[in-house]
Scaffold this motif. Structure first.
Motif, PDB file in Angstrom:
ATOM      1  N   SER A 120       0.842  -1.191   0.000  1.00  0.00           N
ATOM      2  CA  SER A 120       0.000   0.000   0.000  1.00  0.00           C
ATOM      3  C   SER A 120       0.878   1.242   0.000  1.00  0.00           C
ATOM      4  O   SER A 120       2.047   1.201   0.412  1.00  0.00           O
ATOM      5  CB  SER A 120      -0.906   0.001   1.237  1.00  0.00           C
ATOM      6  OG  SER A 120      -1.831   1.083   1.193  1.00  0.00           O
ATOM      7  N   ARG A 254     -15.082  -4.199   2.387  1.00  0.00           N
ATOM      8  CA  ARG A 254     -15.346  -2.849   2.883  1.00  0.00           C
ATOM      9  C   ARG A 254     -15.957  -2.847   4.283  1.00  0.00           C
ATOM     10  O   ARG A 254     -16.044  -1.802   4.928  1.00  0.00           O
ATOM     11  CB  ARG A 254     -16.294  -2.127   1.938  1.00  0.00           C
ATOM     12  CG  ARG A 254     -15.731  -1.910   0.549  1.00  0.00           C
ATOM     13  CD  ARG A 254     -14.986  -0.617   0.435  1.00  0.00           C
ATOM     14  NE  ARG A 254     -14.590  -0.406  -0.945  1.00  0.00           N
ATOM     15  CZ  ARG A 254     -13.336  -0.336  -1.367  1.00  0.00           C
ATOM     16  NH1 ARG A 254     -12.337  -0.444  -0.500  1.00  0.00           N
ATOM     17  NH2 ARG A 254     -13.061  -0.134  -2.629  1.00  0.00           N
ATOM     18  N   GLN A 256     -15.895  -2.933   7.827  1.00  0.00           N
ATOM     19  CA  GLN A 256     -14.862  -2.758   8.846  1.00  0.00           C
ATOM     20  C   GLN A 256     -15.062  -3.701  10.031  1.00  0.00           C
ATOM     21  O   GLN A 256     -14.087  -4.146  10.648  1.00  0.00           O
ATOM     22  CB  GLN A 256     -14.846  -1.299   9.330  1.00  0.00           C
ATOM     23  CG  GLN A 256     -14.404  -0.306   8.275  1.00  0.00           C
ATOM     24  CD  GLN A 256     -13.006  -0.593   7.760  1.00  0.00           C
ATOM     25  OE1 GLN A 256     -12.068  -0.797   8.539  1.00  0.00           O
ATOM     26  NE2 GLN A 256     -12.855  -0.632   6.440  1.00  0.00           N
ATOM     27  N   HIS A 285     -17.115   3.103  -2.592  1.00  0.00           N
ATOM     28  CA  HIS A 285     -16.585   3.774  -1.410  1.00  0.00           C
ATOM     29  C   HIS A 285     -16.243   5.206  -1.790  1.00  0.00           C
ATOM     30  O   HIS A 285     -15.718   5.461  -2.875  1.00  0.00           O
ATOM     31  CB  HIS A 285     -15.333   3.044  -0.907  1.00  0.00           C
ATOM     32  CG  HIS A 285     -14.706   3.679   0.304  1.00  0.00           C
ATOM     33  ND1 HIS A 285     -15.189   3.460   1.570  1.00  0.00           N
ATOM     34  CD2 HIS A 285     -13.658   4.526   0.435  1.00  0.00           C
ATOM     35  CE1 HIS A 285     -14.439   4.133   2.436  1.00  0.00           C
ATOM     36  NE2 HIS A 285     -13.514   4.779   1.778  1.00  0.00           N
ATOM     37  N   GLY A 287     -13.984   8.500  -1.446  1.00  0.00           N
ATOM     38  CA  GLY A 287     -12.647   8.869  -1.008  1.00  0.00           C
ATOM     39  C   GLY A 287     -11.608   7.854  -1.420  1.00  0.00           C
ATOM     40  O   GLY A 287     -11.907   6.823  -2.019  1.00  0.00           O
ATOM     41  N   CYS A 288     -10.361   8.112  -1.069  1.00  0.00           N
ATOM     42  CA  CYS A 288      -9.236   7.246  -1.442  1.00  0.00           C
ATOM     43  C   CYS A 288      -9.252   5.969  -0.627  1.00  0.00           C
ATOM     44  O   CYS A 288      -9.486   5.991   0.576  1.00  0.00           O
ATOM     45  CB  CYS A 288      -7.922   8.003  -1.228  1.00  0.00           C
ATOM     46  SG  CYS A 288      -6.466   7.046  -1.677  1.00  0.00           S
ATOM     47  N   CYS A 289      -9.050   4.896  -1.261  1.00  0.00           N
ATOM     48  CA  CYS A 289      -9.070   3.623  -0.535  1.00  0.00           C
ATOM     49  C   CYS A 289      -8.453   2.540  -1.403  1.00  0.00           C
ATOM     50  O   CYS A 289      -8.181   2.738  -2.585  1.00  0.00           O
ATOM     51  CB  CYS A 289     -10.493   3.208  -0.173  1.00  0.00           C
ATOM     52  SG  CYS A 289     -11.564   3.016  -1.610  1.00  0.00           S
ATOM     53  N   ALA A 290      -8.237   1.367  -0.813  1.00  0.00           N
ATOM     54  CA  ALA A 290      -7.697   0.228  -1.550  1.00  0.00           C
ATOM     55  C   ALA A 290      -8.757  -0.359  -2.467  1.00  0.00           C
ATOM     56  O   ALA A 290      -9.934  -0.456  -2.098  1.00  0.00           O
ATOM     57  CB  ALA A 290      -7.201  -0.832  -0.575  1.00  0.00           C
ATOM     58  N   PRO A 293      -9.629  -4.132  -0.517  1.00  0.00           N
ATOM     59  CA  PRO A 293      -9.498  -3.785   0.901  1.00  0.00           C
ATOM     60  C   PRO A 293      -9.179  -4.956   1.814  1.00  0.00           C
ATOM     61  O   PRO A 293      -8.450  -4.795   2.800  1.00  0.00           O
ATOM     62  CB  PRO A 293     -10.854  -3.168   1.240  1.00  0.00           C
ATOM     63  CG  PRO A 293     -11.789  -3.669   0.189  1.00  0.00           C
ATOM     64  CD  PRO A 293     -10.967  -3.820  -1.049  1.00  0.00           C
ATOM     65  N   GLU A 296      -5.528  -5.699   1.396  1.00  0.00           N
ATOM     66  CA  GLU A 296      -4.747  -4.706   2.131  1.00  0.00           C
ATOM     67  C   GLU A 296      -4.739  -5.031   3.623  1.00  0.00           C
ATOM     68  O   GLU A 296      -3.685  -4.994   4.280  1.00  0.00           O
ATOM     69  CB  GLU A 296      -5.327  -3.309   1.906  1.00  0.00           C
ATOM     70  CG  GLU A 296      -4.560  -2.219   2.654  1.00  0.00           C
ATOM     71  CD  GLU A 296      -5.255  -0.874   2.601  1.00  0.00           C
ATOM     72  OE1 GLU A 296      -4.637   0.099   2.131  1.00  0.00           O
ATOM     73  OE2 GLU A 296      -6.425  -0.795   3.051  1.00  0.00           O
ATOM     74  N   HIS A 297      -5.905  -5.353   4.155  1.00  0.00           N
ATOM     75  CA  HIS A 297      -5.997  -5.629   5.585  1.00  0.00           C
ATOM     76  C   HIS A 297      -5.188  -6.864   5.970  1.00  0.00           C
ATOM     77  O   HIS A 297      -4.418  -6.835   6.942  1.00  0.00           O
ATOM     78  CB  HIS A 297      -7.454  -5.829   5.985  1.00  0.00           C
ATOM     79  CG  HIS A 297      -7.648  -6.097   7.441  1.00  0.00           C
ATOM     80  ND1 HIS A 297      -7.606  -5.111   8.402  1.00  0.00           N
ATOM     81  CD2 HIS A 297      -7.856  -7.269   8.120  1.00  0.00           C
ATOM     82  CE1 HIS A 297      -7.777  -5.646   9.590  1.00  0.00           C
ATOM     83  NE2 HIS A 297      -7.925  -6.951   9.456  1.00  0.00           N
TER      84      HIS A 297
END
Length: 350
Positions: A120, A254, A256, A285, A287-290, A293, A296-297
């Protein structure tokens, strides 16, 4: 001597928890005690192969950059080395030999993601400028390197000795050296959700775990059965991309609460029979994000290896028929230094 390579670590990550130079992530929790717990689940000695034939899915519908393996004979004195009768002028020889090689895209079929597979853009230095980093702060361009020219990427031809792209850190051999053996736990999404395309979030997962009496403990390897890999087998090397993209369950990366549950559960590997474990593309989603996700997590933040396109249907059906969800899982990748992914000929024993 350990050298801490980051000033900031991502929120909710495990960076540094197993040492500043750790390259194994949550595989560190696969202890001898977990191996013995896995062995204790063997009641009847029945084994299940969890790998697809490595020429499936077939073609490149699922990923245009990945192709089926190519088998070729080696060369013996300028001729193909298949069905060759060995000959010695001084003796009557009876040997007939064949010898081959394989050109393989390592993440084409049943495969593990190494911790060098997805990183990332993150300000690990603490200087306010994000840089490309991987688990535990290992750096793109320094620890994970690749060529600059297109001609140095892709299929280089049988017998090529070109080696310009590899993980100096976080390569798949680090996972292989743990042997990847312990207790597997099956979550049968297909039995609960059918074959419809379903993005599975935390609330769905909790309902299924409660209904099927599935308990996940620290150090377990978790398998998600969706039916996707069975569909690949049924399609016999001619995958229907539209059907595959619009059928079968996948995790909602996405969500959480779901990501926090993955962390809090203590699982050491997350395995699915589908293409990416998570829904791809992910839900929208702002805004900026993977883009990925859950990758990434798990890979970047937590050091949790992901297994994709494992064949789980026969095992899941047997476990359900016998009122079980735990088994001994043995699933090492190839011990191939520097690789960012690898096939696995995984075996479950019940």
């Amino acid at each position: 001597m350990a050298t801490k390579r980051w000033a900031n670590r991502p929120e909710g990550s495990s960076w540094g928890d197993f040492g500043d130079d750790d390259q194994r992530g949550k595989m560190n929790l696969l202890t001898p005690e977990k191996v013995m717990q896995g062995v204790a689940e063997v009641k009847v000695g029945k084994a299940f192969m969890l790998s697809l034939p490595l020429d499936l899915p077939g073609g490149n519908v699922l990923n245009p950059r990945r192709y089926p393996p190519v088998l070729r004979p080696t060369l013996r004195e300028g001729r193909p080395n298949m069905n060759v009768k060995l000959f010695d002028f001084n003796k009557d020889q009876t040997d007939v030999v064949s010898d081959d090689l394989v050109v393989m895209h390592l993440q084409y079929s049943t495969q593990w993601d190494s911790l060098a597979h997805v990183g990332s853009m993150f300000d690990a230095n603490g200087d306010g400028i994000p840089e490309a980093v991987y688990y535990n702060g290992y750096r793109a361009g320094t620890d994970v390197v690749g060529p600059e020219k297109a001609e140095d990427a892709g299929y280089a031809g049988a017998g090529s000795q070109v080696s310009t792209s590899y993980a100096k850190a976080l390569g798949i051999q680090n996972m292989a050296e743990t042997c990847v053996q312990g207790r597997g736990v099956m979550i049968d999404l297909r039995a609960n959700l059918g074959d419809a395309r379903t993005n599975v979030g935390y609330d769905d997962m909790m309902r299924i775990l409660e209904k099927d009496k599935v308990v996940i403990e620290k150090g377990d390897m978790v398998c998600l059965h969706t039916g996707f890999a069975q569909a690949l087998i049924d399609m016999k090397g001619n995958p229907d991309g539209h059907k595959l993209e619009n059928s079968y369950a996948a995790l909602d990366g996405r969500d959480q609460k779901l990501l926090k549950w993955i962390t809090d559960s203590g699982l050491v590997a997350l395995i699915a029979d589908n293409y990416a474990v998570e829904a791809h593309p992910a839900t929208s989603h702002i805004g900026c994000c993977a883009i990925l996700p859950l990758h990434e997590h798990c890979l970047f933040k937590q050091g949790i290896h992901l297994g994709e396109m494992f064949y789980l249907t026969e095992l899941a059906n047997w476990l359900r028929a016998h009122g079980r969800n735990r088994f001994l899982l043995t699933a090492p990748p190839l011990r191939l230094p520097g690789a960012v992914g690898s096939p696995s000929s995984a075996v479950a024993t019940v």
